[in-house]
Design an enzyme around this catalytic site. Structure first.
Site, PDB file in Angstrom:
ATOM      1  N   SER A 223       8.472   3.971   0.009  1.00  0.00           N
ATOM      2  CA  SER A 223       7.339   3.223  -0.539  1.00  0.00           C
ATOM      3  C   SER A 223       7.280   3.363  -2.053  1.00  0.00           C
ATOM      4  CB  SER A 223       6.040   3.744   0.089  1.00  0.00           C
ATOM      5  OG  SER A 223       4.935   3.033  -0.410  1.00  0.00           O
TER       6      SER A 223
ATOM      7  N   SER B 270       0.861  -1.176   0.000  1.00  0.00           N
ATOM      8  CA  SER B 270       0.000   0.000   0.000  1.00  0.00           C
ATOM      9  C   SER B 270       0.898   1.226   0.000  1.00  0.00           C
ATOM     10  CB  SER B 270      -0.909  -0.013   1.231  1.00  0.00           C
ATOM     11  OG  SER B 270      -1.848   1.041   1.130  1.00  0.00           O
ATOM     12  N   GLU B 271       0.596   2.183  -0.873  1.00  0.00           N
ATOM     13  CA  GLU B 271       1.568   3.255  -1.124  1.00  0.00           C
ATOM     14  C   GLU B 271       1.835   4.122   0.099  1.00  0.00           C
ATOM     15  OE1 GLU B 271      -1.170   2.593  -2.998  1.00  0.00           O
ATOM     16  OE2 GLU B 271      -1.986   4.432  -3.882  1.00  0.00           O
ATOM     17  N   ASN B 272       0.949   4.061   1.099  1.00  0.00           N
ATOM     18  CA  ASN B 272       1.219   4.811   2.326  1.00  0.00           C
ATOM     19  C   ASN B 272       2.220   4.101   3.235  1.00  0.00           C
ATOM     20  OD1 ASN B 272      -1.097   3.090   2.342  1.00  0.00           O
ATOM     21  ND2 ASN B 272      -1.658   3.820   4.366  1.00  0.00           N
ATOM     22  N   GLY B 273       3.001   3.194   2.669  1.00  0.00           N
ATOM     23  CA  GLY B 273       4.144   2.673   3.399  1.00  0.00           C
ATOM     24  C   GLY B 273       3.939   1.340   4.083  1.00  0.00           C
TER      25      GLY B 273
END
Lengths: 227, 223, 227, 223
Positions: free
Chosen positions: A97, A54-57
């Protein structure tokens, strides 16, 4: 063809999600876009180790907790829905990320789309004539993922094809989409154009072609989508 | 789940071919995966391009690779040090090629390669002989050098802990080039001091997420 | 002037280190180069909180352990000598370490030098005619640090000035040096040229000028270096 | 030792001036230092340029800054979301300016700014309308966009733990933009959930070294 009848033969969103889930291979790292693609996660066969990014890390994102009370405001999907961390998952900051994304480590991304062109151009970030817009991570992910799997209805609410010869919507990334999963069919984007690989049960190749702007080639192994 | 564990450094480096580009982590002797470099020597590959901050301490690590004739070229920031006699002798004899890169630029080029960036603009090196042949670009009246991202076929990593997914932690300043090299190669091979069960590492303390790691072995290196 | 006598009046390396240490201000983050600059660390007054950065990823580097047996091979200075971590110190990877350097977070760096030009050009990485060379972090640090403090003997072993009109050695970084600390003097590099700020006890301004290629201006507050 | 601790968010944001560029960390509502953004609203500054991934959830964080008329421009990747009605209304009414940046590019531009790099070359955005007006460069036959580093006057950071040196840890995915924004501003202001003694944080677990932090306050934000 009677529209009511045809609509009944279209795959549900859940059936589409199940088909996309089958595509995700054991050992893959996969980014799941916001909206319809989030339905895919629960359908991944339990014996497959697919790791979600997930791109939020979050590297190793798991499904929402069973108990709502376990929801954690600091553990959300990119669409800000509840999520979890799998055992052996890890947190990274936002630059790291997207280093994963652009660095070629995503085996696949599952994204929604407004339009896909026959050369693989993707439009999924901005409506026609919209002011401003919200791009999020779409451009990075569409450029970075090895396979870009698009999941969308085959036509718009108005009945217009979303698989088109050339985009009329603003482009997200050129030559990026590798496969299209709709409520009517599965279509591969190849160097020789679009190939119709699979049909929803009860849907014919002619119906798919009629709902698609560019010419489709039929796969030698054209088959029915398992639902 | 993909099994990334192999039993020995020899199994871990199997398949590295002549002419490969290999990143070797470490600073001085700290963080150098000597179990893996030794295994490459025993594998006997030739013509390697080695990317490493140093050229090896005494006869260990990259110095042993040099000694055993595995290396054609080294990309390095500090190859000539008092402890690096092997490199000095071979370089002066014309037996190894050198690409000298400022240390921070070497680190950043590796990070750029791992992050999918083609290059970056920096002030480091402007007007020096290391800028020769490099593209420059003026931004708001200031001249910058364009430095390019760096990737390798193989990265050799020394970790403190590993779990079955390949998640890594490092020991103190042995971290150095390890986490960035682990992002920038097609095949990432790890020598870890110990293996811990999946879930034993706090997701906030993992430094290299396991998705970067292709193979690991547990190997306790002699100090 | 009798050479023997002059040599006796030159500062020792330790006296130079003590003078440089005085320059390091409370709260500063400072990188210490390899070689002579490493002598500075033990001289920092105990009541000053100077934080040392080592390019191998140590933020808050402390002195070598008192007991040799406590030396840790994974806790070394940039020159590969034993070091320690202060309470509240942290480890970062090499790209993050140089992000600190180039990002403007170093209040000062103490570096050795072969030559410094009157415009602040620094030469400290490569001897004349050397093949290859070892650059290490010198170029990044000289460009990144807010103050570049050079610590060196005033002249070469052959007696040639090391403070020169223009470098003859390969440049490390242009316009980077802010202050020069030698065994004879402290010299500030200013927009108006070199200013002689301090003299080693027993050394005269004329002696310093004679050992220096470019013209020195005398500071209005010219004083003796406290040893 | 420099005392970085202040008692309240109000003290922490004191001195921020009209027209400042302010990074506000967070993704959605996770990791947003709302104690600090609220304090800025109370300070009543105007004309801010806000750099933030989102435009605020409901009336919190950046949305409150917008509502209270503090913001002239926002640099953002996902300003129009279902939870961001305040921005939508103000933007459509022409009351706030928008610079839209792809999320990964926003993160990387901040990291470049914090790392002293003028810019970097990327494939993201090539051929899209977000490439308009940007310089392109061809490397080995491929076209890249040049994206520039981004810095701010102030960064507002939400941390989990802080010690007296300003060392920070974060909570789970609330990490997001916090560590990179903490590197890229002249004044880095932190709202931490708890303070721990110096030495209590393992140097291997510190995410943001204290040298980046100028001021911190302890503030327990309502969920």
């Amino acid at each position: 063809m009677d529209t009511q009848t045809k609509n009944e033969r279209l795959l549900t969103r859940d059936q589409m999600a199940k088909r996309v889930a089958v595509e995700l291979t054991d050992g893959w790292l996969v980014n799941i876009g916001i909206g319809m693609p989030t339905l895919v996660l629960p359908h991944v066969p339990k014996d497959r180790d697919v790791i979600f990014h997930s791109e939020n890390g979050i590297v190793g994102m798991g499904p929402a907790p069973d108990d709502l009370a376990d929801n954690d405001p600091d553990l959300l999907t990119a669409g800000k829905q509840p999520a979890s961390l799998i055992p052996g998952g890890a947190f990274v900051h936002h630059a790291d990320s997207f280093a994963i994304v652009r660095g070629g480590r995503l085996d696949a991304a599952v994204l929604g789309a407004f339009q896909v062109a026959e050369n693989g151009d993707l439009a999924n970030w901005k409506l026609l004539g919209a002011k401003g817009g919200s791009v999020g991570g779409a451009m990075d992910i569409a450029v970075g993922a090895k396979q870009v799997l698009v999941m969308m209805t085959h036509v718009t609410k108005e009945g217009d094809p979303k698989v088109v010869k050339a985009l009329s919507y603003p482009v997200t990334a050129r030559h990026s989409v590798t496969k299209i999963f709709t409520d009517m069919a599965v279509i591969a984007v190849t160097a020789d154009g679009l190939v119709l690989d699979e049909l929803a049960p009860g849907i014919t190749a002619d119906e798919v072609q009629a709902a698609t702007e560019p010419k489709l080639r039929l796969s030698d192994s054209l088959k029915e989508i398992a639902v | 789940m993909k099994n990334k564990r192999v039993n020995t450094p020899a199994e871990a480096v199997a398949g590295i071919v002549d002419g490969a580009t290999v990143m070797v982590a470490g600073f001085g002797r700290s963080g150098v995966p000597e179990g893996l470099t030794d295994a490459i020597c025993e594998l006997g590959v030739k013509g390697l391009t080695v990317i490493s901050n140093n050229s090896g301490t005494a006869k260990t690590g990259v110095a042993r690779l040099l000694l055993e004739g595995c290396v054609e070229k080294i990309v390095c920031s500090f190859p000539r040090a008092s402890e690096s006699g092997v490199f000095k002798e071979m370089f002066d004899a014309g037996k190894v090629e050198l690409e000298l890169v400022p240390q921070g630029i070497l680190a950043e080029r590796i990070r750029a390669g791992g992050s999918g960036l083609a290059g970056f603009l920096t002030l480091t090196g402007v007007g020096t002989e290391l800028a020769e042949g490099k593209q420059t670009m003026e931004v708001d009246g200031t001249e910058y050098l364009l430095e390019m991202g760096l990737r390798a076929d193989v990265a050799l990593i020394k970790a403190r802990q590993v779990d079955g997914r390949g998640n890594l932690t490092y020991r103190k300043a042995a971290r150095n080039f390890n986490p960035i090299m682990a992002t920038a190669a097609e095949m990432v091979i790890v020598q870890a001091h110990e293996e811990v069960p999946i879930g034993a590492l706090d997701g906030e303390h993992v430094v290299t997420p396991g998705i970067y790691v292709d193979r690991y072995c547990v190997f306790q290196q002699e100090p």
